[in-house]
Design a protein around this motif. Structure first.
Motif, PDB file in Angstrom:
ATOM      1  N   HIS A  40       6.235   5.309  -2.041  1.00  0.00           N
ATOM      2  CA  HIS A  40       5.608   5.159  -0.688  1.00  0.00           C
ATOM      3  C   HIS A  40       5.695   6.457   0.039  1.00  0.00           C
ATOM      4  O   HIS A  40       6.174   7.358  -0.250  1.00  0.00           O
ATOM      5  CB  HIS A  40       6.881   4.421  -0.036  1.00  0.00           C
ATOM      6  CG  HIS A  40       6.725   2.859  -0.089  1.00  0.00           C
ATOM      7  ND1 HIS A  40       7.459   2.099  -1.119  1.00  0.00           N
ATOM      8  CD2 HIS A  40       5.850   1.907   0.484  1.00  0.00           C
ATOM      9  CE1 HIS A  40       6.822   0.753  -0.923  1.00  0.00           C
ATOM     10  NE2 HIS A  40       6.275   0.553  -0.076  1.00  0.00           N
ATOM     11  N   TRP A  41       4.463   6.655   0.941  1.00  0.00           N
ATOM     12  CA  TRP A  41       4.260   7.752   1.614  1.00  0.00           C
ATOM     13  C   TRP A  41       4.322   7.480   3.080  1.00  0.00           C
ATOM     14  O   TRP A  41       3.860   6.312   3.603  1.00  0.00           O
ATOM     15  CB  TRP A  41       2.814   8.223   1.284  1.00  0.00           C
ATOM     16  CG  TRP A  41       2.651   8.948  -0.074  1.00  0.00           C
ATOM     17  CD1 TRP A  41       2.737  10.017  -0.388  1.00  0.00           C
ATOM     18  CD2 TRP A  41       2.325   8.050  -1.286  1.00  0.00           C
ATOM     19  NE1 TRP A  41       2.472  10.318  -1.626  1.00  0.00           N
ATOM     20  CE2 TRP A  41       2.287   8.897  -2.406  1.00  0.00           C
ATOM     21  CE3 TRP A  41       2.121   6.828  -1.461  1.00  0.00           C
ATOM     22  CZ2 TRP A  41       1.926   8.578  -3.546  1.00  0.00           C
ATOM     23  CZ3 TRP A  41       1.793   6.507  -2.759  1.00  0.00           C
ATOM     24  CH2 TRP A  41       1.639   7.298  -3.885  1.00  0.00           C
ATOM     25  N   ALA A  42       4.908   8.397   4.092  1.00  0.00           N
ATOM     26  CA  ALA A  42       4.905   8.337   5.404  1.00  0.00           C
ATOM     27  C   ALA A  42       3.439   8.342   6.026  1.00  0.00           C
ATOM     28  O   ALA A  42       2.755   9.084   5.445  1.00  0.00           O
ATOM     29  CB  ALA A  42       5.861   9.053   5.936  1.00  0.00           C
ATOM     30  N   ALA A  43       3.022   7.568   7.033  1.00  0.00           N
ATOM     31  CA  ALA A  43       1.949   7.609   7.664  1.00  0.00           C
ATOM     32  C   ALA A  43       1.680   7.471   9.136  1.00  0.00           C
ATOM     33  O   ALA A  43       2.897   6.723   9.571  1.00  0.00           O
ATOM     34  CB  ALA A  43       0.974   6.508   7.168  1.00  0.00           C
ATOM     35  N   TYR A  66       4.169   3.256   6.632  1.00  0.00           N
ATOM     36  CA  TYR A  66       4.025   3.629   5.098  1.00  0.00           C
ATOM     37  C   TYR A  66       3.039   3.220   4.419  1.00  0.00           C
ATOM     38  O   TYR A  66       2.395   2.144   4.645  1.00  0.00           O
ATOM     39  CB  TYR A  66       5.409   3.164   4.581  1.00  0.00           C
ATOM     40  CG  TYR A  66       6.520   3.879   4.937  1.00  0.00           C
ATOM     41  CD1 TYR A  66       6.879   5.194   4.499  1.00  0.00           C
ATOM     42  CD2 TYR A  66       7.088   3.601   6.226  1.00  0.00           C
ATOM     43  CE1 TYR A  66       8.152   5.862   5.280  1.00  0.00           C
ATOM     44  CE2 TYR A  66       8.185   4.285   6.717  1.00  0.00           C
ATOM     45  CZ  TYR A  66       8.702   5.403   6.396  1.00  0.00           C
ATOM     46  OH  TYR A  66       9.825   6.092   6.779  1.00  0.00           O
ATOM     47  N   VAL A  67       2.356   3.962   3.651  1.00  0.00           N
ATOM     48  CA  VAL A  67       1.453   3.426   2.301  1.00  0.00           C
ATOM     49  C   VAL A  67       2.267   3.348   1.335  1.00  0.00           C
ATOM     50  O   VAL A  67       2.860   4.112   0.580  1.00  0.00           O
ATOM     51  CB  VAL A  67       0.365   4.336   2.364  1.00  0.00           C
ATOM     52  CG1 VAL A  67      -0.709   3.927   1.434  1.00  0.00           C
ATOM     53  CG2 VAL A  67      -0.575   4.493   3.802  1.00  0.00           C
ATOM     54  N   GLY A  68       1.984   2.107   0.440  1.00  0.00           N
ATOM     55  CA  GLY A  68       2.716   1.777  -0.692  1.00  0.00           C
ATOM     56  C   GLY A  68       1.704   1.643  -1.957  1.00  0.00           C
ATOM     57  O   GLY A  68       0.544   1.107  -1.702  1.00  0.00           O
ATOM     58  N   LEU A  69       2.164   2.074  -2.960  1.00  0.00           N
ATOM     59  CA  LEU A  69       1.528   1.939  -4.180  1.00  0.00           C
ATOM     60  C   LEU A  69       2.852   1.352  -5.200  1.00  0.00           C
ATOM     61  O   LEU A  69       3.658   1.974  -5.466  1.00  0.00           O
ATOM     62  CB  LEU A  69       1.097   3.449  -4.727  1.00  0.00           C
ATOM     63  CG  LEU A  69       0.377   3.325  -6.152  1.00  0.00           C
ATOM     64  CD1 LEU A  69      -0.938   2.620  -5.753  1.00  0.00           C
ATOM     65  CD2 LEU A  69      -0.079   4.628  -6.537  1.00  0.00           C
ATOM     66  N   VAL A  70       2.491   0.150  -5.425  1.00  0.00           N
ATOM     67  CA  VAL A  70       3.187  -0.677  -6.207  1.00  0.00           C
ATOM     68  C   VAL A  70       2.774  -1.300  -7.542  1.00  0.00           C
ATOM     69  O   VAL A  70       1.597  -1.944  -7.548  1.00  0.00           O
ATOM     70  CB  VAL A  70       3.757  -1.881  -5.213  1.00  0.00           C
ATOM     71  CG1 VAL A  70       4.669  -2.699  -5.915  1.00  0.00           C
ATOM     72  CG2 VAL A  70       4.167  -1.622  -3.962  1.00  0.00           C
ATOM     73  N   LEU A 221      -6.293   5.595  -6.543  1.00  0.00           N
ATOM     74  CA  LEU A 221      -6.248   4.197  -5.993  1.00  0.00           C
ATOM     75  C   LEU A 221      -6.181   4.382  -4.290  1.00  0.00           C
ATOM     76  O   LEU A 221      -6.783   3.619  -3.778  1.00  0.00           O
ATOM     77  CB  LEU A 221      -5.392   3.347  -6.748  1.00  0.00           C
ATOM     78  CG  LEU A 221      -5.381   3.176  -8.298  1.00  0.00           C
ATOM     79  CD1 LEU A 221      -4.498   2.129  -8.610  1.00  0.00           C
ATOM     80  CD2 LEU A 221      -6.942   2.675  -8.845  1.00  0.00           C
ATOM     81  N   VAL A 222      -5.028   4.944  -4.021  1.00  0.00           N
ATOM     82  CA  VAL A 222      -5.265   4.965  -2.620  1.00  0.00           C
ATOM     83  C   VAL A 222      -6.106   5.567  -1.519  1.00  0.00           C
ATOM     84  O   VAL A 222      -6.469   4.933  -0.508  1.00  0.00           O
ATOM     85  CB  VAL A 222      -3.830   5.837  -2.123  1.00  0.00           C
ATOM     86  CG1 VAL A 222      -3.713   6.268  -0.575  1.00  0.00           C
ATOM     87  CG2 VAL A 222      -2.460   5.543  -2.826  1.00  0.00           C
ATOM     88  N   ALA A 223      -6.939   6.442  -2.336  1.00  0.00           N
ATOM     89  CA  ALA A 223      -8.169   6.975  -1.496  1.00  0.00           C
ATOM     90  C   ALA A 223      -9.308   5.900  -1.648  1.00  0.00           C
ATOM     91  O   ALA A 223     -10.017   5.758  -0.739  1.00  0.00           O
ATOM     92  CB  ALA A 223      -8.596   8.318  -2.144  1.00  0.00           C
ATOM     93  N   GLU A 229      -6.199  10.201   4.407  1.00  0.00           N
ATOM     94  CA  GLU A 229      -5.488  11.374   4.960  1.00  0.00           C
ATOM     95  C   GLU A 229      -4.612  11.621   3.786  1.00  0.00           C
ATOM     96  O   GLU A 229      -4.002  11.137   3.150  1.00  0.00           O
ATOM     97  CB  GLU A 229      -4.787  10.764   6.041  1.00  0.00           C
ATOM     98  CG  GLU A 229      -5.250  10.388   7.224  1.00  0.00           C
ATOM     99  CD  GLU A 229      -6.097  11.559   8.010  1.00  0.00           C
ATOM    100  OE1 GLU A 229      -5.554  12.454   8.115  1.00  0.00           O
ATOM    101  OE2 GLU A 229      -7.182  11.281   8.409  1.00  0.00           O
ATOM    102  N   PRO A 230      -4.558  13.233   3.584  1.00  0.00           N
ATOM    103  CA  PRO A 230      -3.708  13.851   2.769  1.00  0.00           C
ATOM    104  C   PRO A 230      -2.027  13.252   3.115  1.00  0.00           C
ATOM    105  O   PRO A 230      -1.696  13.349   4.106  1.00  0.00           O
ATOM    106  CB  PRO A 230      -3.609  15.248   3.181  1.00  0.00           C
ATOM    107  CG  PRO A 230      -4.265  15.427   4.516  1.00  0.00           C
ATOM    108  CD  PRO A 230      -5.012  14.237   4.656  1.00  0.00           C
ATOM    109  N   LEU A 231      -1.555  12.683   1.945  1.00  0.00           N
ATOM    110  CA  LEU A 231      -0.152  12.176   2.122  1.00  0.00           C
ATOM    111  C   LEU A 231       0.924  13.100   1.586  1.00  0.00           C
ATOM    112  O   LEU A 231       2.131  12.715   2.026  1.00  0.00           O
ATOM    113  CB  LEU A 231      -0.211  10.614   1.357  1.00  0.00           C
ATOM    114  CG  LEU A 231      -1.409   9.735   1.838  1.00  0.00           C
ATOM    115  CD1 LEU A 231      -1.275   8.702   0.685  1.00  0.00           C
ATOM    116  CD2 LEU A 231      -0.919   9.295   3.378  1.00  0.00           C
ATOM    117  N   GLY A 232       0.559  13.842   0.683  1.00  0.00           N
ATOM    118  CA  GLY A 232       1.812  14.887   0.239  1.00  0.00           C
ATOM    119  C   GLY A 232       2.612  13.989  -0.866  1.00  0.00           C
ATOM    120  O   GLY A 232       2.097  13.068  -1.600  1.00  0.00           O
TER     121      GLY A 232
END
Length: 259
Positions: A40-43, A66-70, A221-223, A229-232
């Motif tokens: 997870h990344w904060a957004a 948050y943006v999740g990649l599961v 996949l997120v992009a 947005e850059p997520l770090g």
């Protein structure tokens, strides 16, 4: 000319809970989610609000969404109370998801993409449920305390979008944080179905969660899901051996606006 009706007040979000709000005795779908890794990344909520279906808004914790990649293994998907299908219903999957809440206060997830390795379930999900399933070449490999998930997109695209995620699984979490529950204990899915907002409830036992270290993460996949947005670096990395899951019939309550 009569005034335009204004939307009523929104119900505050339901409390964050590690336990399902109810029991689903007559499920529409049954399945198990196994060998899961949650990244997870904060957004900023404003950056993802336009990616959610009508009638929902970003769900937040302390003002952050948050943006999740599961990545996980889907196991024995079954209809109603029939036994799950061993081959077509069992496959690796990796999804990109956002966090939503509707006017009735129900927290859920919104899937921006779902990569899966079985073509028939992908086609059924796209045609029958209008879900953004994508057919991909995928694998899950475990070695000791590490797990690696790989995917490479086949159809419909963007062709070649891929991911490679490796985590090292740590100790079982005895006392999960509010953020841990916010990111994993989601008791429904919001989606747009033939132009109408839909909420699909689910229930499962409390997650057995482990802390995990991210060894490798190469993905686009997120992009590809529209989150540009850059997520770090991920702010949360969790692992779970999995849970059995039940889905209830979909609901489209009158209070959710539709186009």
């Amino acid at each position: 000319m009569p005034p335009t009706p204004q939307p009523g007040p929104e119900t505050p979000p339901d409390p964050i809970s590690a336990d399902a709000p109810g029991v689903i005795r007559r499920p529409l779908l049954t399945q198990s989610w196994l060998d899961l890794t949650f990244l997870h990344w904060a957004a900023d909520p404003a950056d993802v609000a336009g990616l959610l279906p009508p009638g929902t808004r970003p769900d937040t914790l302390d003002g952050v969404t948050y943006v999740g990649l599961v990545a996980f293994r889907m196991h024995r998907v079954g209809w109603f109370r029939l036994p799950g299908v061993p081959y077509l219903g069992t496959f690796p999957e990796t999804n990109v998801r956002l966090y939503s809440v509707d006017a009735h206060g129900r927290r859920g997830v919104v899937f921006r993409s779902l990569d899966a390795s079985r073509l028939v379930p992908v086609a059924a999900g796209r045609i029958g449920f209008r879900m953004p399933y994508v057919w991909s070449r995928m694998a899950i490999h475990g070695h000791g305390d590490t797990v690696t998930y790989t995917s490479s997109r086949r159809w419909p695209g963007p062709r070649g979008a891929r991911s490679r995620i490796t985590v090292r699984v740590g100790e079982r979490i005895d006392a999960a944080t509010e953020l841990d529950h916010f990111l994993t204990a989601r008791w429904g899915m919001h989606s747009a179905f033939f132009g109408r907002s839909m909420y699909l409830p689910n229930a499962h036992p409390r997650w057995p969660l482990h802390r995990a270290d991210l060894v490798e993460c190469e993905e686009d996949l997120v992009a590809a899901a529209g989150v540009r947005e850059p997520l770090g670096e991920p702010v949360s990395v969790l692992y779970s051996p999995g849970v059995p899951v039940r889905f209830d019939r979909p609901a489209r309550p009158a209070g959710i606006p539709t186009p």
